[in-house]
Design an enzyme around this catalytic site. Structure first.
Site, PDB file in Angstrom:
ATOM      1  N   LYS A  53     -13.902  17.227 -10.370  1.00 57.44           N
ATOM      2  CA  LYS A  53     -13.352  18.565 -10.082  1.00 57.44           C
ATOM      3  C   LYS A  53     -13.696  19.536 -11.211  1.00 57.44           C
ATOM      4  O   LYS A  53     -14.104  20.674 -10.968  1.00 57.44           O
ATOM      5  CB  LYS A  53     -11.823  18.476  -9.887  1.00 57.44           C
ATOM      6  CG  LYS A  53     -11.429  17.723  -8.611  1.00 57.44           C
ATOM      7  CD  LYS A  53      -9.933  17.433  -8.513  1.00 57.44           C
ATOM      8  CE  LYS A  53      -9.625  16.562  -7.304  1.00 57.44           C
ATOM      9  NZ  LYS A  53      -8.205  16.245  -7.136  1.00 57.44           N
ATOM     10  N   GLN A  97      -2.913  15.674 -10.605  1.00 53.97           N
ATOM     11  CA  GLN A  97      -3.589  14.567  -9.919  1.00 53.97           C
ATOM     12  C   GLN A  97      -2.591  13.466  -9.587  1.00 53.97           C
ATOM     13  O   GLN A  97      -1.789  13.062 -10.428  1.00 53.97           O
ATOM     14  CB  GLN A  97      -4.736  14.034 -10.809  1.00 53.97           C
ATOM     15  CG  GLN A  97      -5.623  13.008 -10.137  1.00 53.97           C
ATOM     16  CD  GLN A  97      -6.423  13.554  -8.961  1.00 53.97           C
ATOM     17  OE1 GLN A  97      -6.739  14.735  -8.900  1.00 53.97           O
ATOM     18  NE2 GLN A  97      -6.749  12.701  -8.010  1.00 53.97           N
ATOM     19  N   ASP A 120      -3.817  22.724  -4.210  1.00 48.56           N
ATOM     20  CA  ASP A 120      -3.868  21.464  -3.462  1.00 48.56           C
ATOM     21  C   ASP A 120      -3.165  21.595  -2.107  1.00 48.56           C
ATOM     22  O   ASP A 120      -3.289  20.726  -1.247  1.00 48.56           O
ATOM     23  CB  ASP A 120      -3.163  20.353  -4.251  1.00 48.56           C
ATOM     24  CG  ASP A 120      -4.118  19.372  -4.904  1.00 48.56           C
ATOM     25  OD1 ASP A 120      -5.242  19.217  -4.400  1.00 48.56           O
ATOM     26  OD2 ASP A 120      -3.723  18.753  -5.907  1.00 48.56           O
TER      27      ASP A 120
HETATM   28  N1  GUN Z   1      -4.975  12.055  -5.264  1.00 50.89           N
HETATM   29  C1  GUN Z   1      -5.688  11.733  -4.155  1.00 50.89           C
HETATM   30  N2  GUN Z   1      -6.086  12.846  -3.501  1.00 50.89           N
HETATM   31  C2  GUN Z   1      -5.616  13.899  -4.211  1.00 50.89           C
HETATM   32  C3  GUN Z   1      -5.693  15.304  -4.053  1.00 50.89           C
HETATM   33  O1  GUN Z   1      -6.274  15.843  -3.102  1.00 50.89           O
HETATM   34  N3  GUN Z   1      -5.081  16.047  -4.997  1.00 50.89           N
HETATM   35  C4  GUN Z   1      -4.417  15.504  -6.036  1.00 50.89           C
HETATM   36  N4  GUN Z   1      -3.823  16.312  -6.915  1.00 50.89           N
HETATM   37  N5  GUN Z   1      -4.311  14.198  -6.226  1.00 50.89           N
HETATM   38  C5  GUN Z   1      -4.914  13.394  -5.309  1.00 50.89           C
END
Ligand code: GUN
Length: 294
Positions: A53, A97, A120
């Protein structure tokens, strides 16, 4: 043989569109989008995702901040970091995350994120707005799938869409988005899960089958209607000594045999996965330009 729905290529197209917009913003003297990511602990997969990311932010010209915290961090300390980012006018978007260590409440942390910065799309505010078909940050995976359906001109109106899996992050929002009045949408949706009886009979009637069950190669050709569009959200590592890395990636769908029967299908890797980062970048751009909450 089915058409391959190429998420890698599509995500690259989206990222260059975003990079183009960032160049315009810079030329206009506007604010460059800035994403902050909080990573708690040393989980290998989470580190890989967060690094990807941050790297994607660089590639499109965004600013990014990575906050790394020990897995012993208290809930209170984490909530304070979220609050500080909420109040920091330099930062447009914030992600925490997941998963978090067991001693920290995901609900409490999610609820602390300012909805205006929740790129998100996990907060109750954004989930509610999405369900109401209002402007919202839509979670990365469902949004990525919607964008693939749109860019491949997949007909969704009046179609029977079967979703396997009811997670908050994928299955549940996907079912809402496919049923909403719009394109992609206007489908007749069946949301199936672990208590569903006669799953295979239901999937055989799906014009669009979206699989997010988290079981390797769960969907086999006998479960798929000829000509169906199949979207595979799963991603699993399995040992493969013929690969330098020692493993290969497979999805929730038995790709070879299902691809023979489907009219279009997403591969793993290179299908839904790469689209999630493009979606996150897109939401961060919306946040910087104040397009959701005004
Ligand atoms: N863990 C697995 N998928 C995601 C996501 O899309 N965002 C976040 N913050 N954590 C995750």
């Amino acid at each position: 043989m089915a058409i391959l729905i190429d998420g890698k290529k599509t995500s690259q197209e989206i990222q260059s569109e975003i990079a183009g917009r960032v160049s315009e913003i810079k030329a206009e003297g506007g604010k460059v989008p800035h994403l902050a990511a909080i990573l708690v602990g040393n989980d290998g997969a989470s580190q890989t995702y967060v690094n990807a990311k941050v790297k994607a932010c660089e590639q499109v010209g965004f600013e990014s901040t990575l906050v790394r915290l020990e897995d012993t961090v208290s809930e209170e300390e984490l909530l304070k970091v979220v609050e500080d980012i909420n109040e920091n006018p330099e930062i447009d978007g914030l992600i925490v995350q997941l998963p978090l260590p067991n001693h920290i409440s995901v609900e409490k942390v999610t609820d602390k994120i300012k909805p205006e910065k929740d790129v998100d799309g996990f907060t109750p505010s954004n989930v509610g707005r999405m369900a109401l078909n209002w402007p919202a940050y839509v979670a990365a995976t469902p949004y990525g799938i919607i964008e693939l359906l749109k860019r491949y001109n997949i007909e969704t109106s009046g179609k029977h869409c079967v979703v396997i899996g009811r997670s908050h992050i994928v299955g549940s929002p996907m079912s809402i988005l496919m049923a909403r009045n719009g394109y992609p949408g206007n489908s007749t949706v069946t949301l199936t899960h672990s208590r569903t009886v006669n799953l295979s009979e239901i999937t055989q009637t799906a014009d669009i089958l979206i699989v997010a069950i988290g079981k390797p190669e769960f969907v086999t050709a006998n479960m798929v209607k000829p000509g169906a569009v199949v979207i595979d959200v799963g991603i699993h590592r399995i040992a493969d000594t013929s690969k330098k890395s020692g493993f290969r990636l497979i999805g929730d769908v038995k790709f070879g045999e299902v691809a023979e029967k489907a009219s279009a299908i997403t591969p793993v890797p290179g299908g839904v996965g790469p689209m999630t980062i493009a979606s996150l970048l897109y939401n961060t751009l919306l946040a910087a330009e104040k397009k959701v909450y005004g």
